[in-house]
Motif scaffolding. Structure first.
Motif, PDB file in Angstrom:
ATOM      1  N   UNK A  33      10.568   7.627 -15.766  1.00  0.00           N
ATOM      2  CA  UNK A  33      10.314   6.475 -15.022  1.00  0.00           C
ATOM      3  C   UNK A  33      11.567   6.052 -14.220  1.00  0.00           C
ATOM      4  N   UNK A  34      12.758   6.270 -14.607  1.00  0.00           N
ATOM      5  CA  UNK A  34      14.042   6.058 -13.798  1.00  0.00           C
ATOM      6  C   UNK A  34      14.049   7.150 -12.866  1.00  0.00           C
ATOM      7  N   UNK A  35      13.737   8.334 -13.038  1.00  0.00           N
ATOM      8  CA  UNK A  35      13.934   9.075 -11.712  1.00  0.00           C
ATOM      9  C   UNK A  35      12.985   9.036 -10.765  1.00  0.00           C
ATOM     10  N   UNK A  36      11.856   8.753 -11.265  1.00  0.00           N
ATOM     11  CA  UNK A  36      10.344   8.384 -10.365  1.00  0.00           C
ATOM     12  C   UNK A  36      10.890   7.132  -9.505  1.00  0.00           C
ATOM     13  N   UNK A  37      11.515   6.107 -10.304  1.00  0.00           N
ATOM     14  CA  UNK A  37      11.701   4.961  -9.578  1.00  0.00           C
ATOM     15  C   UNK A  37      12.942   5.161  -8.468  1.00  0.00           C
ATOM     16  N   UNK A  38      13.965   5.866  -8.462  1.00  0.00           N
ATOM     17  CA  UNK A  38      14.960   6.214  -7.584  1.00  0.00           C
ATOM     18  C   UNK A  38      14.359   6.781  -6.457  1.00  0.00           C
ATOM     19  N   UNK A  39      13.487   7.930  -6.613  1.00  0.00           N
ATOM     20  CA  UNK A  39      12.755   8.500  -5.695  1.00  0.00           C
ATOM     21  C   UNK A  39      12.158   7.611  -4.750  1.00  0.00           C
ATOM     22  N   UNK A  40      11.070   6.494  -5.468  1.00  0.00           N
ATOM     23  CA  UNK A  40      10.332   5.642  -4.590  1.00  0.00           C
ATOM     24  C   UNK A  40      11.212   4.794  -3.938  1.00  0.00           C
ATOM     25  N   UNK A  41      12.162   4.206  -4.306  1.00  0.00           N
ATOM     26  CA  UNK A  41      13.079   3.229  -3.418  1.00  0.00           C
ATOM     27  C   UNK A  41      13.603   4.106  -2.113  1.00  0.00           C
TER      28      UNK A  41
ATOM     29  N   UNK B 249       0.661  -1.130   0.037  1.00  0.00           N
ATOM     30  CA  UNK B 249      -0.097  -0.033  -0.069  1.00  0.00           C
ATOM     31  C   UNK B 249       0.780   1.052  -0.066  1.00  0.00           C
ATOM     32  N   UNK B 250       1.861   1.153   0.677  1.00  0.00           N
ATOM     33  CA  UNK B 250       2.917   2.257   0.835  1.00  0.00           C
ATOM     34  C   UNK B 250       3.569   2.768  -0.694  1.00  0.00           C
ATOM     35  N   UNK B 251       3.871   1.542  -1.323  1.00  0.00           N
ATOM     36  CA  UNK B 251       4.463   1.561  -2.597  1.00  0.00           C
ATOM     37  C   UNK B 251       3.549   2.347  -3.407  1.00  0.00           C
ATOM     38  N   UNK B 252       2.225   1.918  -3.486  1.00  0.00           N
ATOM     39  CA  UNK B 252       1.251   2.444  -4.271  1.00  0.00           C
ATOM     40  C   UNK B 252       0.818   4.136  -4.162  1.00  0.00           C
ATOM     41  N   UNK B 253       0.826   4.222  -2.809  1.00  0.00           N
ATOM     42  CA  UNK B 253       0.305   5.632  -2.731  1.00  0.00           C
ATOM     43  C   UNK B 253       1.625   6.589  -2.846  1.00  0.00           C
ATOM     44  N   UNK B 254       2.911   6.107  -2.410  1.00  0.00           N
ATOM     45  CA  UNK B 254       4.053   7.075  -2.766  1.00  0.00           C
ATOM     46  C   UNK B 254       4.224   7.174  -4.204  1.00  0.00           C
ATOM     47  N   UNK B 255       4.054   5.958  -5.073  1.00  0.00           N
ATOM     48  CA  UNK B 255       3.958   6.054  -6.277  1.00  0.00           C
ATOM     49  C   UNK B 255       3.246   7.139  -7.069  1.00  0.00           C
ATOM     50  N   UNK B 256       1.945   7.040  -6.644  1.00  0.00           N
ATOM     51  CA  UNK B 256       1.105   7.944  -6.916  1.00  0.00           C
ATOM     52  C   UNK B 256       1.369   9.526  -6.575  1.00  0.00           C
ATOM     53  N   UNK B 257       1.883   9.814  -5.284  1.00  0.00           N
ATOM     54  CA  UNK B 257       2.121  10.969  -4.787  1.00  0.00           C
ATOM     55  C   UNK B 257       3.501  11.561  -5.847  1.00  0.00           C
ATOM     56  N   UNK B 258       4.287  10.784  -6.019  1.00  0.00           N
ATOM     57  CA  UNK B 258       5.628  10.975  -6.846  1.00  0.00           C
ATOM     58  C   UNK B 258       5.029  11.477  -8.345  1.00  0.00           C
ATOM     59  N   UNK B 259       4.143  10.640  -8.950  1.00  0.00           N
ATOM     60  CA  UNK B 259       3.664  10.727 -10.279  1.00  0.00           C
ATOM     61  C   UNK B 259       2.967  12.271 -10.174  1.00  0.00           C
ATOM     62  N   UNK B 260       2.192  12.589  -9.378  1.00  0.00           N
ATOM     63  CA  UNK B 260       1.639  13.956  -9.209  1.00  0.00           C
ATOM     64  C   UNK B 260       2.397  15.181  -9.020  1.00  0.00           C
TER      65      UNK B 260
ATOM     66  N   UNK C 192      -3.905   6.731   2.791  1.00  0.00           N
ATOM     67  CA  UNK C 192      -3.471   8.005   1.947  1.00  0.00           C
ATOM     68  C   UNK C 192      -3.528   9.205   2.411  1.00  0.00           C
ATOM     69  N   UNK C 193      -4.219   9.514   3.353  1.00  0.00           N
ATOM     70  CA  UNK C 193      -4.187  10.682   4.563  1.00  0.00           C
ATOM     71  C   UNK C 193      -3.116  10.699   5.356  1.00  0.00           C
TER      72      UNK C 193
END
Length: 238
Positions: A73-81, A55-66, A141-142
């Protein structure tokens, strides 16, 4: 029947009032405190941790996408990790004072801090899993948006992965790839600490520690990269 004040305080921190308080109690009952093994204890702490991780990975990925619409994709992936690894979970757990609520068994002398850090990081994931089961996606998410915003803002540029950077450094100089080896594994099963050594041709070995093999490898790579880049700077000045 009302919940104990401690749990009511934790609910306020999490921004969610639990319809099923047993989920919250399960999330803070670390298996080390109740003799839980691989099944995570009778209340399924580790099952909540497993769910919370996803759940954390999904919501953080959504947050970074926005938040970063121009990054690839590579830059977002490094942030996500960086934002879902144990170190980030530990930082959030410390920020919300999770140590005041979670139950952890005693650990061997000299490893108390390490054991507590692991329990807090795991407990943070378990809380996210409990939030999701009790309140759907909006509940975690909150909490995640509130708790992770400072971590996101602290890195204006995508973080550099130390292992990748070290590999690129070696390849640019036509050297063999770095070699990693676990030299020490200490601590109980629920709170391990790894020491990893990295070797690269023409450079002294470097070591790093972490709560997982991957984290220890990153620490070792960062240490060696710091040494190598320092040498490069010294040579450029001479």
């Amino acid at each position: 029947m009302s919940e104990p004040p401690a749990l009511a305080e934790l609910e306020a921190i999490l921004r969610h009032s639990f319809r099923d308080p047993s989920l919250l109690r399960s999330a803070i009952a670390h298996p080390s405190s109740i003799g839980g093994g691989g099944n995570g204890g009778p209340a399924g702490y580790e099952r909540l941790e497993f769910l919370g991780d996803r759940v954390l990975a999904l919501i953080v990925a959504e947050l970074l996408f926005e938040r970063f619409p121009t990054e690839n994709e590579g830059e977002l992936s490094r942030r996500l990790v960086g934002l879902v690894r144990r170190e980030a979970l530990l930082k959030v757990a410390q920020d919300i004072g999770l140590h005041r609520f979670i139950e952890v068994a005693a650990v061997p002398a000299g490893r108390r801090d390490q054991g507590l850090d692991t329990a807090l990081a795991d407990g943070c994931e378990a809380l996210i899993g409990a939030l999701y089961l009790d309140g759907g996606i909006e509940a975690p998410r909150r909490f995640i948006h509130a708790a992770w915003t400072a971590l996101v803002d602290a890195t204006p540029r995508p973080p550099r992965d130390a292992k990748t950077a070290l590999q690129e450094w070696a390849q640019a100089r036509r050297l063999p790839l770095p070699a990693y080896a676990v030299t020490v594994r200490e601590g109980p099963p629920h709170a391990p600490c790894f020491t990893v050594e990295v070797r690269l041709s023409g450079a002294p070995p470097a070591s790093g520690e972490g709560m997982s093999k991957r984290a220890a490898e990153q620490a070792a790579a960062a240490a060696l990269l710091h040494h190598l880049e320092g040498n490069d700077r010294d040579r450029s000045r001479s």
